[in-house]
Design a protein around this motif. Structure first.
Motif, PDB file in Angstrom:
ATOM      1  N   GLU A  64      30.417  87.276  11.046  1.00 31.63           N
ATOM      2  CA  GLU A  64      29.110  86.851  11.550  1.00 31.63           C
ATOM      3  C   GLU A  64      29.254  85.809  12.652  1.00 31.63           C
ATOM      4  OE1 GLU A  64      26.465  87.562   7.501  1.00 31.63           O
ATOM      5  OE2 GLU A  64      26.992  85.513   8.073  1.00 31.63           O
ATOM      6  N   LEU A  65      30.141  84.848  12.444  1.00 27.80           N
ATOM      7  CA  LEU A  65      30.344  83.812  13.460  1.00 27.80           C
ATOM      8  C   LEU A  65      30.940  84.393  14.735  1.00 27.80           C
ATOM      9  CD1 LEU A  65      31.496  80.878  11.186  1.00 27.80           C
ATOM     10  CD2 LEU A  65      29.332  81.065  12.440  1.00 27.80           C
ATOM     11  N   ALA A  66      31.808  85.382  14.609  1.00 30.00           N
ATOM     12  CA  ALA A  66      32.354  86.041  15.801  1.00 30.00           C
ATOM     13  C   ALA A  66      31.253  86.770  16.568  1.00 30.00           C
ATOM     14  CB  ALA A  66      33.468  87.012  15.406  1.00 30.00           C
ATOM     15  N   LEU A  67      30.359  87.423  15.848  1.00 30.72           N
ATOM     16  CA  LEU A  67      29.218  88.089  16.494  1.00 30.72           C
ATOM     17  C   LEU A  67      28.332  87.072  17.201  1.00 30.72           C
ATOM     18  CD1 LEU A  67      28.101  90.700  13.811  1.00 30.72           C
ATOM     19  CD2 LEU A  67      28.860  91.192  16.140  1.00 30.72           C
ATOM     20  N   ILE A  68      28.074  85.960  16.525  1.00 28.25           N
ATOM     21  CA  ILE A  68      27.229  84.907  17.098  1.00 28.25           C
ATOM     22  C   ILE A  68      27.888  84.335  18.355  1.00 28.25           C
ATOM     23  CG2 ILE A  68      26.401  82.547  16.724  1.00 28.25           C
ATOM     24  CD1 ILE A  68      25.897  83.431  13.753  1.00 28.25           C
ATOM     25  N   ARG A  69      29.165  84.024  18.271  1.00 24.61           N
ATOM     26  CA  ARG A  69      29.852  83.441  19.437  1.00 24.61           C
ATOM     27  C   ARG A  69      29.862  84.403  20.623  1.00 24.61           C
ATOM     28  NH1 ARG A  69      33.160  81.187  15.172  1.00 24.61           N
ATOM     29  NH2 ARG A  69      32.695  78.972  15.066  1.00 24.61           N
ATOM     30  N   ARG A  70      30.054  85.681  20.338  1.00 25.61           N
ATOM     31  CA  ARG A  70      30.035  86.664  21.424  1.00 25.61           C
ATOM     32  C   ARG A  70      28.637  86.736  22.047  1.00 25.61           C
ATOM     33  NH1 ARG A  70      31.772  93.034  21.193  1.00 25.61           N
ATOM     34  NH2 ARG A  70      29.746  93.311  20.263  1.00 25.61           N
ATOM     35  N   GLY A  71      27.611  86.762  21.212  1.00 24.11           N
ATOM     36  CA  GLY A  71      26.240  86.775  21.726  1.00 24.11           C
ATOM     37  C   GLY A  71      25.900  85.508  22.487  1.00 24.11           C
ATOM     38  N   LEU A  72      26.361  84.369  21.980  1.00 26.08           N
ATOM     39  CA  LEU A  72      26.096  83.100  22.653  1.00 26.08           C
ATOM     40  C   LEU A  72      26.817  83.000  23.990  1.00 26.08           C
ATOM     41  CD1 LEU A  72      26.054  80.508  19.729  1.00 26.08           C
ATOM     42  CD2 LEU A  72      24.130  81.238  21.157  1.00 26.08           C
ATOM     43  N   PRO A 106      25.286  73.102  13.552  1.00 27.71           N
ATOM     44  CA  PRO A 106      24.464  72.869  14.749  1.00 27.71           C
ATOM     45  C   PRO A 106      25.261  72.889  16.045  1.00 27.71           C
ATOM     46  CG  PRO A 106      24.582  70.895  13.382  1.00 27.71           C
ATOM     47  CD  PRO A 106      25.239  71.992  12.617  1.00 27.71           C
ATOM     48  N   GLU A 107      26.582  72.714  15.959  1.00 29.29           N
ATOM     49  CA  GLU A 107      27.410  72.737  17.166  1.00 29.29           C
ATOM     50  C   GLU A 107      27.377  74.104  17.844  1.00 29.29           C
ATOM     51  OE1 GLU A 107      30.093  73.775  13.695  1.00 29.29           O
ATOM     52  OE2 GLU A 107      28.576  72.256  14.053  1.00 29.29           O
ATOM     53  N   LEU A 108      26.922  75.134  17.136  1.00 32.83           N
ATOM     54  CA  LEU A 108      26.811  76.463  17.743  1.00 32.83           C
ATOM     55  C   LEU A 108      25.886  76.449  18.963  1.00 32.83           C
ATOM     56  CD1 LEU A 108      26.605  78.702  14.541  1.00 32.83           C
ATOM     57  CD2 LEU A 108      28.468  78.671  16.215  1.00 32.83           C
ATOM     58  N   VAL A 109      24.876  75.589  18.952  1.00 32.75           N
ATOM     59  CA  VAL A 109      23.915  75.540  20.059  1.00 32.75           C
ATOM     60  C   VAL A 109      24.050  74.274  20.903  1.00 32.75           C
ATOM     61  CG1 VAL A 109      22.254  77.110  18.980  1.00 32.75           C
ATOM     62  CG2 VAL A 109      22.086  74.649  18.537  1.00 32.75           C
ATOM     63  N   ALA A 110      25.145  73.550  20.715  1.00 32.74           N
ATOM     64  CA  ALA A 110      25.331  72.287  21.444  1.00 32.74           C
ATOM     65  C   ALA A 110      25.364  72.487  22.957  1.00 32.74           C
ATOM     66  CB  ALA A 110      26.598  71.588  20.966  1.00 32.74           C
ATOM     67  N   ASP A 111      26.010  73.533  23.429  1.00 33.57           N
ATOM     68  CA  ASP A 111      26.077  73.769  24.882  1.00 33.57           C
ATOM     69  C   ASP A 111      24.696  74.092  25.449  1.00 33.57           C
ATOM     70  OD1 ASP A 111      28.811  73.316  24.877  1.00 33.57           O
ATOM     71  OD2 ASP A 111      29.332  75.443  24.860  1.00 33.57           O
ATOM     72  N   SER A 112      23.931  74.861  24.715  1.00 33.66           N
ATOM     73  CA  SER A 112      22.581  75.194  25.158  1.00 33.66           C
ATOM     74  C   SER A 112      21.710  73.934  25.224  1.00 33.66           C
ATOM     75  CB  SER A 112      21.971  76.222  24.203  1.00 33.66           C
ATOM     76  OG  SER A 112      20.663  76.546  24.608  1.00 33.66           O
ATOM     77  N   TYR A 113      21.816  73.114  24.194  1.00 31.30           N
ATOM     78  CA  TYR A 113      21.053  71.861  24.177  1.00 31.30           C
ATOM     79  C   TYR A 113      21.473  70.968  25.342  1.00 31.30           C
ATOM     80  CZ  TYR A 113      18.630  67.727  22.502  1.00 31.30           C
ATOM     81  OH  TYR A 113      17.792  66.637  22.413  1.00 31.30           O
ATOM     82  N   ALA A 114      22.772  70.906  25.613  1.00 29.79           N
ATOM     83  CA  ALA A 114      23.266  70.058  26.704  1.00 29.79           C
ATOM     84  C   ALA A 114      22.723  70.508  28.060  1.00 29.79           C
ATOM     85  CB  ALA A 114      24.795  70.058  26.716  1.00 29.79           C
ATOM     86  N   LEU A 115      22.651  71.816  28.286  1.00 29.46           N
ATOM     87  CA  LEU A 115      22.077  72.310  29.548  1.00 29.46           C
ATOM     88  C   LEU A 115      20.611  71.912  29.673  1.00 29.46           C
ATOM     89  CD1 LEU A 115      23.516  75.898  30.098  1.00 29.46           C
ATOM     90  CD2 LEU A 115      23.835  73.890  31.533  1.00 29.46           C
ATOM     91  N   MET A 116      19.867  72.107  28.592  1.00 30.20           N
ATOM     92  CA  MET A 116      18.452  71.742  28.617  1.00 30.20           C
ATOM     93  C   MET A 116      18.307  70.233  28.824  1.00 30.20           C
ATOM     94  SD  MET A 116      16.003  70.162  26.479  1.00 30.20           S
ATOM     95  CE  MET A 116      16.954  70.154  24.981  1.00 30.20           C
ATOM     96  N   HIS A 117      19.114  69.455  28.127  1.00 32.61           N
ATOM     97  CA  HIS A 117      19.062  67.992  28.228  1.00 32.61           C
ATOM     98  C   HIS A 117      19.326  67.544  29.663  1.00 32.61           C
ATOM     99  CE1 HIS A 117      20.181  63.793  27.477  1.00 32.61           C
ATOM    100  NE2 HIS A 117      19.496  63.901  26.340  1.00 32.61           N
TER     101      HIS A 117
END
Length: 185
Positions: free
Chosen positions: A50-58, A107-118
């Motif tokens: 599941e995490l591999a699928l998530i990372r690929r999608g992210l 929550p670190e899964l979305v840290a890069d997305s949050y950083a871009l928005m921030h």
């Protein structure tokens, strides 16, 4: 074809066709034409898959968010990033549901997305477009977008979700543009 890629491709198709509950190790092995030991060799267990699928999608999601930064105006960048997030959830609702489940514990899964928005919000604060400090403004944008994304589920009207998305984005941006630092900080 690479075995790991074949497993991820089969898992991704299975996930979107059957939802997160349909993503069983047995179903994945059948769809990928492999035996369970091969799955466990590559991913360890179902959560690893599941995490591999998530990372690929992210990774794909983040490429799209990076492209949103091509807009010259920070507010346009912020809106484009918001729209990329919504489109991701609308096009891949089962993957988004799986991400939502895992992000509570990681929550670190979305840290890069949050950083871009921030960073977009920081530029808007620095330009004087948002009249508050950056962290409360970023949290407000993030929370509003997550609220919109929570509406994505089977049978939900895309048109209705997009209307709510527009309403919330404009409302939060308007409010952040009116606030004074003493009230928002």
């Amino acid at each position: 074809m690479d075995t790991e890629k074949a497993i991820l491709d089969a898992s991704s198709a299975l996930l979107e066709a059957k939802g997160p509950r349909g993503l069983t190790t047995r179903a994945v092995c059948e769809a990928a034409g492999i035996k369970a030991p091969t799955l466990y060799h590559h991913f360890g267990d179902k959560e690893g898959l599941e995490l591999a699928l998530i990372r690929r999608g992210l990774a794909d999601f983040m490429r799209r968010k990076q492209q949103a930064l091509a807009a010259a105006e920070p507010l346009d960048q912020l809106r484009a990033g918001w729209d990329v997030a919504l489109e991701f959830a609308l096009k891949r609702p089962s993957l988004y549901a799986l991400l939502s489940h895992h992000v509570r514990a990681q929550p670190e899964l979305v840290a890069d997305s949050y950083a871009l928005m921030h960073s977009c919000v920081q530029r808007l604060v620095d330009m004087g477009r948002f009249h508050c400090t950056v962290d409360p403004a970023a949290r407000a944008i993030w929370a509003a977008c997550q609220g919109v994304l929570s509406l994505v589920r089977p049978g939900a009207s895309r048109k209705d979700i997009e209307a709510v998305s527009d309403l919330l984005f404009e409302a939060v941006v308007d409010k952040l543009s009116q606030l004074r630092t003493s009230r928002a900080g």
